[in-house]
Design an enzyme around this catalytic site. Structure first.
Site, PDB file in Angstrom:
ATOM      1  N   GLU A   1       1.130  -1.045  -0.223  1.00 13.10           N
ATOM      2  CA  GLU A   1      -0.286   0.026   0.436  1.00 13.10           C
ATOM      3  C   GLU A   1       0.241   1.099   0.425  1.00 13.10           C
ATOM      4  O   GLU A   1       1.867   1.371   0.202  1.00 13.10           O
ATOM      5  CB  GLU A   1      -1.103   0.100   0.787  1.00 13.10           C
ATOM      6  CG  GLU A   1      -1.982   0.926   1.102  1.00 13.10           C
ATOM      7  CD  GLU A   1      -2.939   1.017   2.824  1.00 13.10           C
ATOM      8  OE1 GLU A   1      -4.001  -0.118   2.301  1.00 13.10           O
ATOM      9  OE2 GLU A   1      -3.166   1.798   3.209  1.00 13.10           O
TER      10      GLU A   1
ATOM     11  N   GLU B   1      -3.444  10.823   3.067  1.00 13.52           N
ATOM     12  CA  GLU B   1      -3.843  11.454   3.734  1.00 13.52           C
ATOM     13  C   GLU B   1      -3.988  12.224   4.552  1.00 13.52           C
ATOM     14  O   GLU B   1      -3.128  13.447   4.900  1.00 13.52           O
ATOM     15  CB  GLU B   1      -3.696   9.903   4.617  1.00 13.52           C
ATOM     16  CG  GLU B   1      -4.674   8.990   4.400  1.00 13.52           C
ATOM     17  CD  GLU B   1      -4.142   7.637   5.516  1.00 13.52           C
ATOM     18  OE1 GLU B   1      -5.636   6.717   6.023  1.00 13.52           O
ATOM     19  OE2 GLU B   1      -3.416   7.457   6.365  1.00 13.52           O
TER      20      GLU B   1
END
Ligand SMILES: *[C@@H]1O[C@H](CO)[C@@H](O)[C@H](O)[C@H]1NC(C)=O
Ligand SMILES: *[C@@H]1O[C@H](CO)[C@@H](O)[C@H](O)[C@H]1NC(C)=O
Ligand SMILES: *[C@@H]1O[C@H](CO)[C@@H](O)[C@H](O)[C@H]1NC(C)=O
Ligand SMILES: *[C@@H]1O[C@H](CO)[C@@H](O)[C@H](O)[C@H]1NC(C)=O
Ligand SMILES: *[C@@H]1O[C@H](CO)[C@@H](O)[C@H](O)[C@H]1NC(C)=O
Ligand SMILES: *[C@@H]1O[C@H](CO)[C@@H](O)[C@H](O)[C@H]1NC(C)=O
Ligand SMILES: *[C@@H]1O[C@H](CO)[C@@H](O)[C@H](O)[C@H]1NC(C)=O
Ligand SMILES: *[C@@H]1O[C@H](CO)[C@@H](O)[C@H](O)[C@H]1NC(C)=O
Ligand SMILES: *[C@@H]1O[C@H](CO)[C@@H](O)[C@H](O)[C@H]1NC(C)=O
Ligand SMILES: *[C@@H]1O[C@H](CO)[C@@H](O)[C@H](O)[C@H]1NC(C)=O
Ligand SMILES: *[C@@H]1O[C@H](CO)[C@@H](O)[C@H](O)[C@H]1NC(C)=O
Length: 336
Positions: A120, A124
């Site tokens: 991943e 964010e």
């Protein structure tokens, strides 16, 4: 410092909920034989001001709207997360997103890339902080680390369009804002490659409530505090996205073994299949040509097919949360 895993939800469940209907994601190639991943194989630009794109599917429960600011990921007073995900995978590549993050304490805007074996790469944004953005990464579901995230400064990400880019090769990952490099992760610096994201990925865009009352205390703390949904809507906007698959003209990608190594990935087209040794010459990106030699001895980047997946719970945000529980003197990572 000791690290500790607090797994709140099964990763498999997370994925199946995120991409219901796409069976391959129920399958972890590190311990199962899985369907191959459909390849993007080219470069596309999606202009969300023109509306919905067939390149993306909406998560269960997600209803999207589109306007002059592009895709609108609206958290309304019911707190439902909004997530869309690409239908096709890229095997190394460059992705740029023009985005405005959602406001609101505890509201998390995200642009995440994720593979079937849970590599991943993340961006964010915390709705309560309009001066920074977080970067993070995970390799093969390894969430034991406590120090992978960084928090580069960004000016007014909620009211100003910025272009956030991930440039991903087998040698390095770079994160850039408006073409200014803010982070580089080299293969060798991710546990000698073992934690380096290196398997075919889809792109997820989403907005969720990290500060929801029913979230774990640690998540709420990481998210910046409790969210006040009476202040909703909280909207993340994505105007456009450009996705370049550095592996061109493939039709699908499959895992040749259970190592999770990029060298094991098989690139299929309609006439033949080949592995990464072949494609390295075609997979054009910065540092990727040097990567073929510099990392060719890394096929021992071992995977842990014993990594944990536990219990169940809410799981509708695109990525994972990694943070430090200072009060406990330990690091914790949470799947939600
Ligand atoms: C935003 O994050 C930065 C970097 O972690 C921090 O220095 C700053 O105090 C934060 N601002 C708010 C309002 O929390
Ligand atoms: C997970 O990553 C940590 C470092 O972040 C490392 O110490 C550990 O050995 C890794 N676990 C596996 C199973 O690779
Ligand atoms: C995407 O939107 C941003 C912000 O409006 C703009 O600067 C950029 O040129 C757009 N990119 C593409 C490829 O349309
Ligand atoms: C499929 O791959 C082979 C090489 O392995 C190549 O010669 C051929 O042109 C490719 N086909 C397409 C449609 O890209
Ligand atoms: C990919 O396919 C296109 C269209 O068939 C072709 O023009 C191009 O040369 C191919 N590229 C590679 C690297 O095979
Ligand atoms: C591969 O074959 C499928 C089924 O025959 C076809 O739909 C698709 O267009 C082909 N793709 C390429 C890149 O040739
Ligand atoms: C990949 O291809 C190279 C060159 O054709 C070959 O030597 C190697 O054994 C292949 N690796 C795998 C895992 O198939
Ligand atoms: C490679 O780097 C050069 C200069 O740093 C840049 O101009 C170019 O766009 C980059 N290429 C890719 C594919 O990222
Ligand atoms: C490419 O690699 C060189 C040295 O290995 C490094 O200095 C440079 O920053 C890298 N470029 C990118 C875009 O990661
Ligand atoms: C991989 O193999 C090389 C050489 O065999 C060795 O030096 C290195 O420590 C190994 N790395 C890992 C992560 O096992
Ligand atoms: C494969 O690994 C995943 C994630 O660790 C786990 O949830 C699943 O139960 C495993 N499946 C098998 C068949 O071992």
């Amino acid at each position: 410092m000791r690290s500790q895993i607090l797994s709140l939800a099964a990763t498999a469940l997370t994925l199946s909920q995120l991409v219901a209907g796409q069976t391959s994601t129920d399958c972890n190639p590190l311990n199962s034989t899985c369907p191959s991943d459909t390849a993007l194989g080219k470069t596309i630009t999606v202009d969300f001001t023109q509306g919905e794109s067939s390149e993306f599917s909406a998560d269960t429960g997600t209803t999207m709207t589109y306007g002059t600011n592009g895709a609108e990921f609206i958290i309304s007073s019911d707190g439902t997360a909004k997530t869309i995900i690409t239908n096709n995978y890229i095997f190394f590549g460059k992705v740029s997103v023009a985005l405005r993050a959602a406001k609101g304490t505890g509201i998390i805007s995200s642009f995440v890339m994720e593979s079937d074996d849970l590599d991943e790469i993340d961006w964010e944004w915390l709705g309560g902080n309009s001066t920074m953005v977080e970067t993070n990464y995970f390799g093969k579901d390894n969430t034991t680390s406590y120090d992978r995230s960084t928090s580069p400064a960004v000016s007014d990400p909620q009211d100003t369009w910025h272009i956030y880019t991930i440039d991903w090769t087998s040698a390095s990952i770079t994160w850039s804002i408006d073409s200014v490099l803010v982070r580089t992760l080299y293969y060798a610096d991710a546990l000698d490659g073992a934690n380096f994201p290196q398997t075919p990925m889809r792109i997820k865009l989403g907005n969720w409530v990290g500060g929801a009352a029913d979230e774990n205390e640690g998540t709420i703390e990481w998210a910046g505090g409790s969210s006040d949904l009476t202040q909703a809507p909280f909207t993340m906007y994505v105007k456009n996205i450009t996705i370049q698959d550095y592996t061109t003209n493939g039709t699908s990608y499959s895992y040749g073994d259970m190592t999770g190594s990029y060298e094991s990935i098989i690139i299929n087209n309609n006439s033949t299949s080949t592995n990464t040794s072949y494609s390295a010459g075609q997979t054009v990106g910065n540092n990727s040509s040097s990567s073929a030699s510099s990392t060719s001895s890394s096929s021992n980047s071992s995977s842990s097919s014993s990594s944990v997946a536990v219990s169940s719970g809410r799981s509708n945000q695109p990525g994972r949360v990694l943070f430090e529980l200072l009060g406990l003197g330990c690091a914790a990572s949470l799947f939600l």
